[in-house]
Design a protein around this motif. Structure first.
Motif, PDB file in Angstrom:
ATOM      1  N   ALA A   1      39.037  -9.981  -7.261  1.00 26.49           N
ATOM      2  CA  ALA A   1      38.924  -8.771  -7.461  1.00 26.49           C
ATOM      3  C   ALA A   1      40.284  -8.065  -7.414  1.00 26.49           C
ATOM      4  O   ALA A   1      40.451  -7.346  -8.115  1.00 26.49           O
ATOM      5  CB  ALA A   1      37.927  -7.703  -7.290  1.00 26.49           C
ATOM      6  N   LEU A   2      40.796  -8.570  -6.044  1.00 27.50           N
ATOM      7  CA  LEU A   2      41.680  -7.726  -5.426  1.00 27.50           C
ATOM      8  C   LEU A   2      43.489  -8.330  -7.047  1.00 27.50           C
ATOM      9  O   LEU A   2      44.126  -7.513  -7.298  1.00 27.50           O
ATOM     10  CB  LEU A   2      42.005  -8.287  -4.290  1.00 27.50           C
ATOM     11  N   PHE A   3      42.784  -9.892  -7.434  1.00 29.00           N
ATOM     12  CA  PHE A   3      43.149 -10.456  -7.867  1.00 29.00           C
ATOM     13  C   PHE A   3      43.807  -9.435  -9.628  1.00 29.00           C
ATOM     14  O   PHE A   3      45.136  -8.732 -10.212  1.00 29.00           O
ATOM     15  CB  PHE A   3      43.899 -11.390  -9.017  1.00 29.00           C
ATOM     16  N   LEU A   4      43.484  -9.271 -10.116  1.00 29.41           N
ATOM     17  CA  LEU A   4      42.305  -8.213 -11.626  1.00 29.41           C
ATOM     18  C   LEU A   4      42.846  -6.482 -11.078  1.00 29.41           C
ATOM     19  O   LEU A   4      44.154  -6.086 -12.018  1.00 29.41           O
ATOM     20  CB  LEU A   4      41.152  -8.225 -11.568  1.00 29.41           C
TER      21      LEU A   4
ATOM     22  N   VAL B   1      37.549  -0.159   0.139  1.00 29.21           N
ATOM     23  CA  VAL B   1      38.115   1.190   0.521  1.00 29.21           C
ATOM     24  C   VAL B   1      39.947   0.219   0.013  1.00 29.21           C
ATOM     25  O   VAL B   1      40.582   1.381  -0.928  1.00 29.21           O
ATOM     26  CB  VAL B   1      38.836   1.757   2.003  1.00 29.21           C
ATOM     27  N   PHE B   2      40.041  -0.200   0.147  1.00 30.86           N
ATOM     28  CA  PHE B   2      41.016  -0.470  -0.110  1.00 30.86           C
ATOM     29  C   PHE B   2      41.932  -1.653  -1.761  1.00 30.86           C
ATOM     30  O   PHE B   2      42.404  -0.378  -2.326  1.00 30.86           O
ATOM     31  CB  PHE B   2      41.701  -2.151   0.315  1.00 30.86           C
TER      32      PHE B   2
ATOM     33  N   VAL C   1      42.119   2.151  -3.477  1.00 28.94           N
ATOM     34  CA  VAL C   1      43.249   2.018  -3.799  1.00 28.94           C
ATOM     35  C   VAL C   1      44.108   1.628  -4.539  1.00 28.94           C
ATOM     36  O   VAL C   1      44.656   2.219  -5.580  1.00 28.94           O
ATOM     37  CB  VAL C   1      44.078   2.157  -2.923  1.00 28.94           C
ATOM     38  N   ILE C   2      43.950   0.168  -4.777  1.00 32.60           N
ATOM     39  CA  ILE C   2      44.393  -0.970  -5.657  1.00 32.60           C
ATOM     40  C   ILE C   2      44.109  -0.481  -7.193  1.00 32.60           C
ATOM     41  O   ILE C   2      45.446  -0.762  -8.294  1.00 32.60           O
ATOM     42  CB  ILE C   2      44.314  -2.045  -5.204  1.00 32.60           C
ATOM     43  N   PHE C   3      43.285   0.379  -7.215  1.00 30.53           N
ATOM     44  CA  PHE C   3      42.376   0.694  -9.109  1.00 30.53           C
ATOM     45  C   PHE C   3      42.624   1.764  -9.613  1.00 30.53           C
ATOM     46  O   PHE C   3      42.877   1.600 -10.888  1.00 30.53           O
ATOM     47  CB  PHE C   3      40.978   0.208  -8.848  1.00 30.53           C
ATOM     48  N   LEU C   4      43.555   2.871  -8.372  1.00 32.62           N
ATOM     49  CA  LEU C   4      43.246   3.318  -8.814  1.00 32.62           C
ATOM     50  C   LEU C   4      44.462   3.924  -9.667  1.00 32.62           C
ATOM     51  O   LEU C   4      44.449   5.629 -10.719  1.00 32.62           O
ATOM     52  CB  LEU C   4      43.984   4.643  -7.979  1.00 32.62           C
TER      53      LEU C   4
ATOM     54  N   LEU D   1      40.301  10.608   1.812  1.00 30.45           N
ATOM     55  CA  LEU D   1      39.047  11.367   1.905  1.00 30.45           C
ATOM     56  C   LEU D   1      38.541  10.234   2.229  1.00 30.45           C
ATOM     57  O   LEU D   1      37.557   9.850   3.312  1.00 30.45           O
ATOM     58  CB  LEU D   1      38.863  11.322   0.769  1.00 30.45           C
ATOM     59  N   GLU D   2      38.282   8.557   1.531  1.00 28.01           N
ATOM     60  CA  GLU D   2      38.099   7.290   2.074  1.00 28.01           C
ATOM     61  C   GLU D   2      37.774   7.047   3.213  1.00 28.01           C
ATOM     62  O   GLU D   2      36.439   6.551   3.584  1.00 28.01           O
ATOM     63  CB  GLU D   2      38.267   6.482   0.870  1.00 28.01           C
TER      64      GLU D   2
END
Length: 224
Positions: free
Chosen positions: A100-103, A174-175, A178-181, A215-216
């Motif tokens: 998921a982190l790589f994607l 949470v991390f 942030v990566i997805f945002l 916030l998160e």
């Protein structure tokens, strides 16, 4: 060897089998008085008689000598299996998180760079074919990454409690968010048409991301 403990164990096992002293004595070819002495702790079974007593009462000779039944091996095996299942689920979660982190990183880099460039270069949404293609690939990567992570977290529920899942997956979630945002935010900026203020777009996005992180983090500490 404690004759009292052995005698108490013989008496308890005999009663569990709904067997009288006379019936037990008959099965062992001894007298009622002998069985009574064993159970009262006034005498200890002959070493040659112990295997027969153990067989009739359904225990081992070692258990008779110890005067207590050993813990069932099944319980220990079950605990070992449970620990192994937890370890396997945790390893699968870690693999899912890395995927998921790589994607997420891939989608954020490709999609965000594409949209920021298009905000600056083109006045119309989806002005070029490559913008459509890059946005579609980035969106697919984000959705797939989110699904992989969600499934990984859900599978933890098989052996872990909610509190344990939160401690394992909370900060990583949470991390990841942030990566997805960046890509969704840049896409929204592209739709709203910030072309006239394109130089402000990175700062606006950074501010929104920072606000969401705070916030998160607050929400995470609240439910921890």
């Amino acid at each position: 060897m404690d004759s009292k403990k052995t005698g108490s164990l013989i008496a308890a096992l005999r009663k569990e089998k709904n067997c009288t002293q006379a019936q037990l004595a008959e099965m062992l070819n001894v007298s009622n008085r002998t069985v009574s002495k064993w159970e009262n702790g006034d005498g200890f079974p002959d070493i040659t008689t112990l295997p027969a007593i153990a067989k009739v009462l359904g225990v081992t000779v070692d258990e008779l000598l110890a005067g207590e039944k050993a813990p069932k091996q099944e319980t220990a095996d079950f605990k070992v299996t449970e620990i192994e299942n937890k370890d396997n689920l945790l390893n699968l979660f870690k693999i899912g998180y890395v995927i998921a982190l790589f994607l997420g990183v891939f989608a954020s880099l490709l999609g965000t760079v594409t949209e920021i460039y298009c905000i600056w270069a083109f006045p119309i949404l989806f002005y070029t074919h490559w913008e459509i293609m890059f946005v579609a690939v980035s969106l697919a990567a984000l959705i797939l990454g989110g699904l992989v992570y969600a499934v990984s977290v859900t599978r933890l529920g098989i052996s872990y409690s909610k509190k344990e899942i939160l401690s394992i997956a909370g900060r990583k979630g949470v991390f990841l968010s942030v990566i997805f945002l960046p890509f969704p935010l840049s896409f929204i900026a592209r739709i709203i048409d910030f072309s006239k203020w394109s130089f402000l777009t990175p700062f606006v996005m950074a501010g929104i991301i920072l606000l969401l992180v705070v916030l998160e983090r607050y929400l995470y500490e609240k439910v921890k």
